[in-house]
Design a protein around this motif. Structure first.
Motif, PDB file in Angstrom:
ATOM      1  N   ALA A 105       0.832  -1.211   0.000  1.00  0.00           N
ATOM      2  CA  ALA A 105       0.000   0.000   0.000  1.00  0.00           C
ATOM      3  C   ALA A 105       0.860   1.252   0.000  1.00  0.00           C
ATOM      4  CB  ALA A 105      -0.927  -0.011   1.214  1.00  0.00           C
ATOM      5  N   SER A 106       1.910   1.249   0.807  1.00  0.00           N
ATOM      6  CA  SER A 106       2.796   2.402   0.870  1.00  0.00           C
ATOM      7  C   SER A 106       3.501   2.629  -0.461  1.00  0.00           C
ATOM      8  CB  SER A 106       3.821   2.199   1.994  1.00  0.00           C
ATOM      9  OG  SER A 106       4.722   3.287   2.062  1.00  0.00           O
ATOM     10  N   ALA A 107       3.952   1.536  -1.086  1.00  0.00           N
ATOM     11  CA  ALA A 107       4.643   1.662  -2.371  1.00  0.00           C
ATOM     12  C   ALA A 107       3.709   2.190  -3.455  1.00  0.00           C
ATOM     13  CB  ALA A 107       5.226   0.312  -2.783  1.00  0.00           C
ATOM     14  N   SER A 155      -7.521  -6.795   2.895  1.00  0.00           N
ATOM     15  CA  SER A 155      -8.638  -5.905   3.212  1.00  0.00           C
ATOM     16  C   SER A 155      -8.654  -4.682   2.309  1.00  0.00           C
ATOM     17  CB  SER A 155      -8.552  -5.448   4.676  1.00  0.00           C
ATOM     18  OG  SER A 155      -9.510  -4.452   4.965  1.00  0.00           O
ATOM     19  N   GLY A 156      -9.873  -4.166   2.110  1.00  0.00           N
ATOM     20  CA  GLY A 156     -10.015  -2.936   1.348  1.00  0.00           C
ATOM     21  C   GLY A 156      -9.404  -1.732   2.019  1.00  0.00           C
ATOM     22  N   VAL A 157      -9.084  -1.823   3.321  1.00  0.00           N
ATOM     23  CA  VAL A 157      -8.456  -0.673   3.976  1.00  0.00           C
ATOM     24  C   VAL A 157      -7.104  -0.376   3.344  1.00  0.00           C
ATOM     25  CG1 VAL A 157      -9.647  -1.134   6.156  1.00  0.00           C
ATOM     26  CG2 VAL A 157      -7.334  -2.011   5.827  1.00  0.00           C
ATOM     27  N   TRP A 158      -6.438  -1.402   2.810  1.00  0.00           N
ATOM     28  CA  TRP A 158      -5.136  -1.182   2.165  1.00  0.00           C
ATOM     29  C   TRP A 158      -5.323  -0.527   0.802  1.00  0.00           C
ATOM     30  CZ3 TRP A 158      -2.064  -1.231   5.868  1.00  0.00           C
ATOM     31  CH2 TRP A 158      -2.118  -2.201   6.883  1.00  0.00           C
ATOM     32  N   SER A 165      -3.403  10.351  -1.188  1.00  0.00           N
ATOM     33  CA  SER A 165      -4.026  11.652  -1.496  1.00  0.00           C
ATOM     34  C   SER A 165      -4.502  11.713  -2.936  1.00  0.00           C
ATOM     35  CB  SER A 165      -3.014  12.780  -1.239  1.00  0.00           C
ATOM     36  OG  SER A 165      -1.851  12.600  -2.034  1.00  0.00           O
ATOM     37  N   GLY A 166      -4.532  10.554  -3.614  1.00  0.00           N
ATOM     38  CA  GLY A 166      -5.074  10.504  -4.968  1.00  0.00           C
ATOM     39  C   GLY A 166      -4.051  10.535  -6.074  1.00  0.00           C
ATOM     40  N   ASP A 167      -2.761  10.505  -5.723  1.00  0.00           N
ATOM     41  CA  ASP A 167      -1.716  10.629  -6.737  1.00  0.00           C
ATOM     42  C   ASP A 167      -0.911   9.348  -6.922  1.00  0.00           C
ATOM     43  OD1 ASP A 167      -2.345  13.349  -7.140  1.00  0.00           O
ATOM     44  OD2 ASP A 167      -1.206  13.866  -5.343  1.00  0.00           O
ATOM     45  N   GLY A 168      -1.372   8.225  -6.332  1.00  0.00           N
ATOM     46  CA  GLY A 168      -0.629   6.979  -6.433  1.00  0.00           C
ATOM     47  C   GLY A 168      -0.966   6.196  -7.684  1.00  0.00           C
ATOM     48  N   VAL A 169      -0.543   4.942  -7.711  1.00  0.00           N
ATOM     49  CA  VAL A 169      -0.826   4.059  -8.843  1.00  0.00           C
ATOM     50  C   VAL A 169      -2.320   3.732  -8.851  1.00  0.00           C
ATOM     51  CG1 VAL A 169      -0.357   1.798  -9.855  1.00  0.00           C
ATOM     52  CG2 VAL A 169       1.494   3.075  -8.753  1.00  0.00           C
TER      53      VAL A 169
END
Length: 623
Positions: A105-107, A155-158, A165-169
């Motif tokens: 998730a972080s990546a 889980s969907g939490v990940w 903030s909306g700028d990830g993959v």
């Protein structure tokens, strides 16, 4: 989730109603295929062929999955190879890599899609040509630098975390693979003390029992790294809400208690359990007697047969939230046509009865099907514990954010310098708020957020507007100090800070001196950095910079980047408040420091956004 009735006899597959999930998967498959290859190609014969000979080389698909479900996915992938399952005439070469959910998730939130830091072997299946030989690979063999096309966290939490903030993959949802309710698992002696299996509890009841000084000693995996821990804490918080302030106190006490008995991961958490009736380990106060884990984790623990006492499960009467194992395509627009179609082909395969049996063999509940007696009994469930009934309503996204924000400030002391826009536009009324101004609602939200911090947290307050203090656009109202610190004249810093929040007023005709203020506040926060705490600068503004005498935005960003020290991170959390604020601008400024920008149309949402921002920043800036 699925708190389902326990059937005496599993219904025959021929008589089972068509699963809603299967319909959703079919719809998702059609949509993805249409996007990837066009309606005409998607309808070509042989697309979903099961046993047709492989006409060309196999199509490879890399899947990153939660460590608990990776073995089941790997088993299905191996069967697909043996059965020569095809997608448009090409055999499937499915490779499954287990990796910690929070790391993925972080990546993804930062734009990375490479397979690194895998957990356990990949168990990749290599299907060559028309279903050639298969071999298992380890972490080092050819996958560390590769991209993956599908992600299956627990889980969907990940997925929400990955969106950041909306700028990830970008992620494209395509259904859910399985489910497993989150429960309280206890060793037998503690279960008997709590009246298992006949006595039942709400989540709030369990929290009250755990914090009341009696048994059991309860542990949890870190909610910042474990969906089981996070969902359980969220469920406790929601359950306790009905008790008002007393419930909030109980939730905070529970978070504090869990923080003292926390493990990094679910696997490590199980290692903390007391070895019931095993000599020297019996009664060891350093060991947990109960843990917050999934039903599947309890199933695996109880199946190991290693001499460790089996676990008994409590299913709270107000509903157990579930791990839901979402299946998402990763950066779908970058996938080839073959990859998109292979991904949906494998998802369809996971919806077949044989795959359901594979999931159940590993202790999972297949989505939208009754739980089997074997899964339930092995996991430690017994009637009349309420595993029956309708699906429980999962904690809301807002509840999850609040719980994680609470956990962050409970476990890791925080040092925040809060900078509030006092320009004249903050006097504008908020629609639907009975004449309250933006400043009125902002102050109320900040005061609610302040109540979530402990006496060890450090918070300060600045205000800003053009030429507020002589030639300066800012003024320090309260220095950044411990909330529990005594102050001259009596009381604590928390009380002084509360009074300062309440006294904030818009400056008539004052404009927004954002850039000079941001630079000055960041310099101060950077120079006063305190090791061992989460340090951050929080700026709330309802508009863009309007000070003609200030530095430029480009110069501000350049100077902020020069001040950043990775060993002493101070992310800027910038919140754009109201319709006139520019989230894109504050986000560009915040990103220069490793922070992020957020937007709220209603200042009343500042509290939840602030806690979410602290959680996300704290997770990504640990030195």
């Amino acid at each position: 989730m699925g708190r389902h009735s326990l059937p005496d006899v599993r219904p025959a597959s021929a008589g089972r109603a068509r699963s809603p999930r299967r319909r959703n998967v079919a719809i998702a498959a059609a949509l993805v295929l249409a996007v990837a290859a066009g309606t005409g190609i998607a309808a070509r014969a042989g697309l979903l062929s099961f046993a047709a000979p492989c006409e060309r080389d196999a199509v490879r698909l890399d899947i990153v999955a939660s460590p608990d479900i990776a073995p089941a996915l790997r088993e299905t992938a191996d069967r697909a190879r043996r059965d020569k399952v095809t997608s448009d005439g090409r055999c499937l070469d499915i490779r499954v890599t287990a990796r910690d959910n929070f790391k993925v998730a972080s990546a993804l939130a930062t734009g990375a899609t490479g397979i690194t830091g895998a957990t356990g072997g990949t168990g990749a299946t290599d299907a060559t040509g028309a279903g050639g030989s298969s071999r298992a690979t380890d972490d080092s063999e050819g996958s560390d630098d590769s991209k993956y096309q599908v992600w299956v966290p627990d889980s969907g939490v990940w997925v929400d975390r990955a969106k950041g903030s909306g700028d990830g993959v970008p992620l494209t949802p395509a259904g859910n693979v399985a489910s497993s309710p989150v429960t309280l698992a206890t060793v037998p002696t503690a279960a008997r003390t709590l009246g298992w299996p006949r006595k039942t509890y709400t989540w709030s009841d369990l929290a009250q029992t755990a914090t009341g000084g009696g048994l059991p000693r309860v542990g949890s995996a870190d909610p910042a790294r474990s969906a089981s821990g996070l969902l359980a804490l969220s469920a406790i918080a929601e359950s306790a809400q009905q008790d008002g302030a007393k419930g909030e106190t109980r939730t905070a006490a529970t978070a504090k208690l869990l923080s003292e008995r926390v493990a990094d991961t679910d696997t490590q958490l199980l290692d903390t359990l007391a070895r019931d009736d095993s000599g020297a380990e019996k009664g060891n106060p350093r060991r947990n007697e109960a843990v917050l884990i999934s039903e599947q984790a309890a199933f695996t623990h109880n199946s190991e047969g290693n001499g460790v006492a089996g676990l008994d499960l409590f299913y709270p009467t107000d509903g157990a939230p579930a791990l839901d194992y979402p299946y998402s395509l990763v950066d779908q627009t970058e996938l080839t046509t073959d990859q998109s179609r292979a991904a949906m082909r494998f998802m369809a395969l996971l919806g077949e009865d044989r795959s359901y049996r594979t999931l159940e063999k590993h202790g999972f509940r297949a989505a939208n099907t009754p739980v089997t007696g074997e899964v339930l009994r092995t996991a430690g469930g017994r009637a009349p514990q309420p595993y029956e009934g309708e699906d429980a309503r999962p904690p809301s996204a807002e509840a999850v954010q609040r719980a994680l924000g609470l956990w962050t400030v409970t476990v890791r002391s925080t040092r925040l310098t809060t900078v509030v826009d006092a320009s004249g536009s903050m006097a504008a009324p908020v629609p639907g708020r009975s004449g309250q101004s933006r400043m009125d609602v902002t102050k109320a939200s900040l005061l609610r957020a302040l109540s979530q911090f402990t006496a060890e947290d450090e918070i300060g307050l600045w205000e800003f507007a053009t030429r507020l203090d002589g030639s300066k656009d800012y003024r320090v109202l309260e220095r950044t100090a411990r909330l529990g610190e005594p102050v001259t004249g009596g009381g604590t810093h928390r009380e002084r800070l509360s009074d300062a929040f309440a006294a904030l007023r818009p400056v008539p005709d004052g404009d927004t001196g954002l850039y000079d203020t941001t630079l000055a506040a960041y310099k101060e926060a950077r120079s006063s950095y305190v090791r061992g705490k989460f340090n951050a600068l929080v700026i709330l503004t309802d508009g863009s910079n309007k000070d003609d005498d200030s530095i430029s935005r480009a110069d501000l960003i350049k100077r902020l980047k020069a001040l950043v020290d990775p060993a002493r991170p101070v992310p800027l959390i910038a919140v754009a408040v109201g319709p006139d604020a520019d989230r894109a601008e504050v986000d560009r400024i915040a990103k220069a420091t490793g922070g992020a920008g957020y937007e709220v149309s209603d200042p009343a949402d500042i509290q939840s956004v602030l806690l979410k921002a602290i959680m996300l920043s704290a997770a990504s800036t640990t030195p």
